[in-house]
Design an enzyme around this catalytic site. Structure first.
Site, PDB file in Angstrom:
ATOM      1  CB  CYS A  83     -22.839  69.726  72.687  1.00 50.66           C
ATOM      2  SG  CYS A  83     -21.363  68.841  73.217  1.00 50.66           S
ATOM      3  CB  CYS A  91     -15.368  70.622  72.622  1.00 52.06           C
ATOM      4  SG  CYS A  91     -15.213  69.821  71.010  1.00 52.06           S
ATOM      5  CB  CYS A 179     -18.572  63.410  69.907  1.00 52.27           C
ATOM      6  SG  CYS A 179     -18.623  64.616  68.564  1.00 52.27           S
ATOM      7  CE1 TYR A 302      -4.766  69.459  43.543  1.00 55.86           C
ATOM      8  CE2 TYR A 302      -6.588  69.929  42.047  1.00 55.86           C
ATOM      9  CZ  TYR A 302      -5.351  70.258  42.564  1.00 55.86           C
ATOM     10  OH  TYR A 302      -4.701  71.386  42.113  1.00 55.86           O
ATOM     11  CD  GLU A 326      -4.939  61.834  45.833  1.00 56.42           C
ATOM     12  OE1 GLU A 326      -4.262  62.062  46.848  1.00 56.42           O
ATOM     13  OE2 GLU A 326      -5.910  62.535  45.483  1.00 56.42           O
ATOM     14  CG  ASP A 370     -12.840  67.336  45.969  1.00 54.92           C
ATOM     15  OD1 ASP A 370     -12.764  68.364  46.672  1.00 54.92           O
ATOM     16  OD2 ASP A 370     -13.354  66.280  46.375  1.00 54.92           O
ATOM     17  CB  CYS A 397     -13.829  71.619  51.756  1.00 50.52           C
ATOM     18  SG  CYS A 397     -12.033  71.721  51.707  1.00 50.52           S
TER      19      CYS A 397
END
Length: 444
Positions: A83, A91, A179, A302, A326, A370, A397
């Site tokens: 890129c 970026c 992108c 969640y 949630e 999660d 994550c």
């Protein structure tokens, strides 16, 4: 000696020739200057010798942030960044454009291993992990090629109304014309080709499970919405200045996504996994790990729009039950709509740590959590460990938050049975993990 009232002098722009050490959590590597000062260096790879230019830090900072602006001795894992917008001062969206795809996954694996050891005291073997980070289906590409995976892209808009992406740790906008990691459904909208006067940001969403396309416009203070004419039909939403709420301008207020052979409504720009393979990959890993049985009671914490709750309900049958919790009101509305055909699924709105004790639930067979990037935290983990679930699936994550919470689960009498890692954010430092936990037996 420096007077306490005097400001520390900035080292931004200073250059150091350094040997690059191991990768660290956050998309950079660690190096030390000859004076022993710690540098977090982006655009470098372990084992390289580089000239590092300081981008953040002062004389008395514990560490400095820097960019590798000249490669004196390159790693065999280095490639020319595909890129044109990747590199020092450009970026900030990608961290590893300069590394071969296999090397990126290896670096992510090293970060996971380091976090597990440092924060949970676990070796990969103790976590039931073989040390690999698996690519998503279709992402195993030769060096120099980039998977177009990102189905949601938030474009920043500069003062002249041009679309781009934020520079690393900055509000400055790198104007772009394309992108490379944007999914085809996002690229075909042509966001970068037109101007967006008076806009702060434009988020483009291309659903994986349908042809639904959506843009979410955030105007600058007092800004008026432009007439949106893009290369493909889209629905348009607006973020309100007063309350930050999202409102429909025209078209559908939601997109339709698919996971585990079910369709899910995701309204008002709400959360859904960004990689097109992510939802199915994670559901499969969670269900394989939990092995749900007919008639069991499960928690989906969640729960978002109900993806894991739906998968659990399918497998638990008519005598099973699922409770989802949630915090987002909009996501709860979507989850209740998405799961309306399961009479024994209930979804409650609120923070997990507040709602769960109110439910008076004292036991559960299965738990899926999660949590957001910060993790579940000590008190929530302690509460969950007290419910006696035979298996718990933790979807993470962030490897640091995962490792911290795994340490808390161990204090609560749970061990990691298996851990799997998936490269669902190619070219970035992010990685998704699924840990399956079970109670420690007395004889262990």
């Amino acid at each position: 000696m420096q007077n306490e009232s005097e400001p520390s002098s900035s080292l931004v722009g200073e250059e150091y020739e350094v040997e690059v050490g191991p990768v660290a959590h956050g998309g950079h590597c660690i190096a030390r200057t000859e004076q022993g000062r710690v540098l977090f260096v982006r655009h470098a790879l372990p084992g390289e010798r580089v000239v590092a230019r300081v981008t953040e830090g002062e004389e008395d900072s514990r560490y400095l942030r820097a960019d590798a602006v000249e490669i004196l001795s390159a790693s065999k894992d280095r490639v020319e960044a595909p890129c044109v917008f990747a590199g020092p001062g450009k970026c900030g969206g990608c961290d590893w454009q300069h590394a071969k795809p296999g090397a990126q996954r290896r670096l992510k694996g090293e970060v996971i291993a380091e976090q597990l050891q440092r924060l949970a005291g676990l070796t990969p073997e103790e976590a039931g992990w073989d040390g690999t980070v698996m690519p998503a289906e279709g992402d195993k590409l030769p060096a120099g090629q980039v998977p177009a995976w990102r189905t949601r892209v938030q474009y920043a808009i500069d003062e002249d109304g041009r679309a781009g992406l934020r520079k690393h740790r900055s509000h400055d906008v790198q104007v772009i014309d394309h992108c490379m990691i944007a999914a085809p459904g996002v690229s075909e909208l042509g966001i970068e080709k037109r101007e967006w006067p008076q806009m702060e940001s434009v988020e483009a969403i291309a659903a994986t499970g349908s042809h639904d396309r959506q843009v979410v416009l955030t105007p600058r203070a007092g800004g008026r919405l432009p007439l949106v004419e893009l290369d493909k039909p889209v629905s348009v939403l607006r973020v309100e200045e007063k309350d930050g709420g999202v409102h429909r301008v025209h078209g559908r207020a939601f997109v339709r996504e698919r996971a585990d052979e079910r369709t899910y409504r995701v309204g008002m720009g709400g959360f859904w996994q960004v990689h097109p393979q992510a939802a199915d990959t994670l559901v499969k890993a969670v269900m394989q790990g939990l092995m749900p049985r007919k008639g069991e009671m499960a928690l989906d914490l969640y729960c978002g729009v109900g993806i894991f709750a739906g998968a659990l309900a399918e497998r638990l049958g008519e005598t099973g039950a699922v409770l989802g919790i949630e915090s987002s009101k909009r996501a709860v509305e979507d989850a209740r709509h998405n799961l309306a055909d399961f009479p024994r699924v209930r979804v409650e709105q609120g923070k997990v740590e507040q709602v769960l004790p109110r439910t008076k639930i004292t036991e559960a067979d299965l738990i899926v959590l999660d949590p957001p990037r910060a993790g579940a935290g000590k008190q929530t983990v302690k509460y969950l460990a007290g419910l006696g679930a035979r298996r718990i699936a933790y979807v993470a994550c962030d490897p640091a938050a995962l490792a911290r919470d795994l340490g808390y689960f161990r204090e609560g009498g749970y061990k990691v049975r298996t851990l799997r890692a998936f490269d669902l954010f190619p070219m970035t430092h992010h990685v998704e993990c699924v840990a399956i936990l079970e109670p420690v037996r007395d004889e262990e």
